[in-house]
Design a protein around this motif. Structure first.
Motif, PDB file in Angstrom:
ATOM      1  N   GLY A   1       6.676   5.876   7.071  1.00 36.21           N
ATOM      2  CA  GLY A   1       5.928   5.485   6.120  1.00 36.21           C
ATOM      3  C   GLY A   1       4.290   5.914   6.242  1.00 36.21           C
ATOM      4  O   GLY A   1       4.223   7.340   7.325  1.00 36.21           O
ATOM      5  N   VAL A   2       3.487   4.911   6.118  1.00 39.65           N
ATOM      6  CA  VAL A   2       2.343   5.037   7.039  1.00 39.65           C
ATOM      7  C   VAL A   2       1.988   5.711   7.916  1.00 39.65           C
ATOM      8  O   VAL A   2       1.195   6.102   8.959  1.00 39.65           O
ATOM      9  CB  VAL A   2       1.004   4.095   6.176  1.00 39.65           C
ATOM     10  CG1 VAL A   2       0.899   4.644   4.616  1.00 39.65           C
ATOM     11  CG2 VAL A   2       1.665   2.934   6.755  1.00 39.65           C
ATOM     12  N   TRP A   3       3.021   5.138   9.115  1.00 42.88           N
ATOM     13  CA  TRP A   3       2.700   4.796  10.192  1.00 42.88           C
ATOM     14  C   TRP A   3       3.438   6.158  10.871  1.00 42.88           C
ATOM     15  O   TRP A   3       3.202   6.181  12.366  1.00 42.88           O
ATOM     16  CB  TRP A   3       3.698   3.091  10.949  1.00 42.88           C
ATOM     17  CG  TRP A   3       2.797   2.063  10.414  1.00 42.88           C
ATOM     18  CD1 TRP A   3       3.075   1.442   9.457  1.00 42.88           C
ATOM     19  CD2 TRP A   3       1.345   1.965  10.674  1.00 42.88           C
ATOM     20  NE1 TRP A   3       2.223   0.564   8.863  1.00 42.88           N
ATOM     21  CE2 TRP A   3       1.310   0.777   9.524  1.00 42.88           C
ATOM     22  CE3 TRP A   3       0.505   1.861  11.544  1.00 42.88           C
ATOM     23  CZ2 TRP A   3       0.238  -0.468  10.012  1.00 42.88           C
ATOM     24  CZ3 TRP A   3      -0.743   1.605  11.942  1.00 42.88           C
ATOM     25  CH2 TRP A   3      -1.010   0.506  10.912  1.00 42.88           C
ATOM     26  N   GLY A   4       4.077   6.788  10.221  1.00 46.96           N
ATOM     27  CA  GLY A   4       4.970   7.267  10.940  1.00 46.96           C
ATOM     28  C   GLY A   4       4.020   8.696  10.700  1.00 46.96           C
ATOM     29  O   GLY A   4       4.869   9.784  11.171  1.00 46.96           O
ATOM     30  N   ASP A   5       3.260   9.027  10.348  1.00 46.20           N
ATOM     31  CA  ASP A   5       1.953  10.278   9.974  1.00 46.20           C
ATOM     32  C   ASP A   5       1.438   9.793   9.476  1.00 46.20           C
ATOM     33  O   ASP A   5       0.683   9.535   8.232  1.00 46.20           O
ATOM     34  CB  ASP A   5       2.899  10.620   8.071  1.00 46.20           C
ATOM     35  CG  ASP A   5       2.593  12.275   7.870  1.00 46.20           C
ATOM     36  OD1 ASP A   5       0.855  12.549   8.125  1.00 46.20           O
ATOM     37  OD2 ASP A   5       3.141  12.661   6.962  1.00 46.20           O
ATOM     38  N   LEU A   6       0.250  10.476  10.563  1.00 53.90           N
ATOM     39  CA  LEU A   6      -1.248  10.063  10.424  1.00 53.90           C
ATOM     40  C   LEU A   6      -2.113  10.694   9.738  1.00 53.90           C
ATOM     41  O   LEU A   6      -2.952   9.892   8.652  1.00 53.90           O
ATOM     42  CB  LEU A   6      -1.494  10.382  11.886  1.00 53.90           C
ATOM     43  CG  LEU A   6      -1.054   9.711  13.166  1.00 53.90           C
ATOM     44  CD1 LEU A   6      -1.869  10.695  14.198  1.00 53.90           C
ATOM     45  CD2 LEU A   6      -1.507   8.251  13.023  1.00 53.90           C
ATOM     46  N   ALA A   7      -1.778  11.741   8.909  1.00 56.58           N
ATOM     47  CA  ALA A   7      -2.163  11.793   7.386  1.00 56.58           C
ATOM     48  C   ALA A   7      -2.150  11.633   6.102  1.00 56.58           C
ATOM     49  O   ALA A   7      -3.010  11.375   5.658  1.00 56.58           O
ATOM     50  CB  ALA A   7      -1.678  13.499   7.223  1.00 56.58           C
TER      51      ALA A   7
END
Length: 202
Positions: A146-152
Motif C-alpha cells: 500500500g502507501v508504505w510500499g510505494d513512496l509516490a
C-alpha cells in the motif's frame, strides 16, 4: 435499550459527552461553551473540566468524530471498490459530506478565522484522521505494501488532503448546484491527475 444506547445516554460516558457536543456544534460551531455542554449532558462543568480540561478539547474530539462520520457516510453511499475511479468517487463524496455538514456552516459563521486556518493546517488531530483515512483508501492501489510500499503513493495522501480542503470547506456553496458541481468537478479532475500513475481499473 442496547448497550450502545445506554452508553450514549450515560452523562458520565465519553460517548454521551461527544455526541452532545456534536449536536450543539451543528448550531453554534466553536462557540459552544463548557457550561452549555454540561447542561445538555446532564452533568457538571467541574466533571467535564476534570476529564477534558476545556471546551476546545471537546470541540476537537467532536470534529474528529464528524470527520470519521463523513468517511463512513461515503462508504455507505459511495463505497470505494479499490480502483482508482472508485477511490476518486468516494473521496469526492467525502468532500461533499463535509461541505454540506451543518457543523461546517456553523463554524464558518462562529469562527471564520478558524475555518480559514483549517484550509492550510499542516498538523493536528483532524489532519491525522484525514491522512490516515485517505491512506487506507489508497492502499488497494499497491496490493503489496500500500502507501508504505510505494513512496509516490504515500506522498499522494498529503497532496489529496490539500486539494480536498477547498472543495470540502466551502459551506457557502451549499444550495448553489452549479457552484457545488464546479467544486466536485475540479476536485475530481485534480484527483485524476494525482492518481494518473495508477490505472483507473486495477
Amino acid at each position: 435499550m442496547s448497550p450502545q444506547s445506554r452508553f450514549e445516554r450515560n452523562p458520565y460516558s465519553t460517548g454521551h459527552v461527544i455526541t452532545t457536543v456534536r449536536t450543539l456544534m451543528r448550531t453554534d460551531g466553536l462557540d459552544v461553551p463548557l457550561t452549555a455542554i454540561a447542561r445538555s449532558c446532564g452533568t457538571s462543568r467541574n466533571f467535564l473540566y476534570a476529564n477534558w480540561k476545556s471546551a476546545s478539547k471537546l470541540h476537537q474530539l467532536a470534529l474528529k468524530a464528524e470527520l470519521a462520520h463523513a468517511f463512513d457516510e461515503a462508504q455507505r453511499t459511495s463505497p470505494s471498490d479499490g480502483t482508482t475511479q472508485g477511490i476518486i468517487d468516494h473521496l469526492t463524496h467525502v468532500a461533499r459530506v463535509v461541505r454540506r455538514h451543518p457543523t461546517t456552516a456553523a463554524i464558518a459563521r462562529s469562527s471564520p478565522m478558524a475555518l480559514a486556518a483549517a484550509h492550510t493546517a499542516i498538523e493536528g488531530p483532524l489532519v491525522e484522521v484525514a491522512t490516515e483515512r485517505i491512506g487506507d483508501l489508497l492502499y488497494p492501489l499497491v496490493p503489496r505494501g500500500g502507501v508504505w510500499g510505494d513512496l509516490a503513493l504515500k506522498s499522494r495522501t498529503w497532496k489529496i488532503l490539500w486539494i480536498a480542503r477547498p472543495a470540502a470547506l466551502c459551506p457557502e456553496a451549499v444550495g448553489d448546484q452549479r457552484w457545488e458541481n464546479t467544486l466536485d468537478g475540479a476536485f475530481t479532475e485534480l484527483l485524476r491527475d494525482l492518481l494518473s500513475p495508477w490505472p483507473l481499473v486495477q
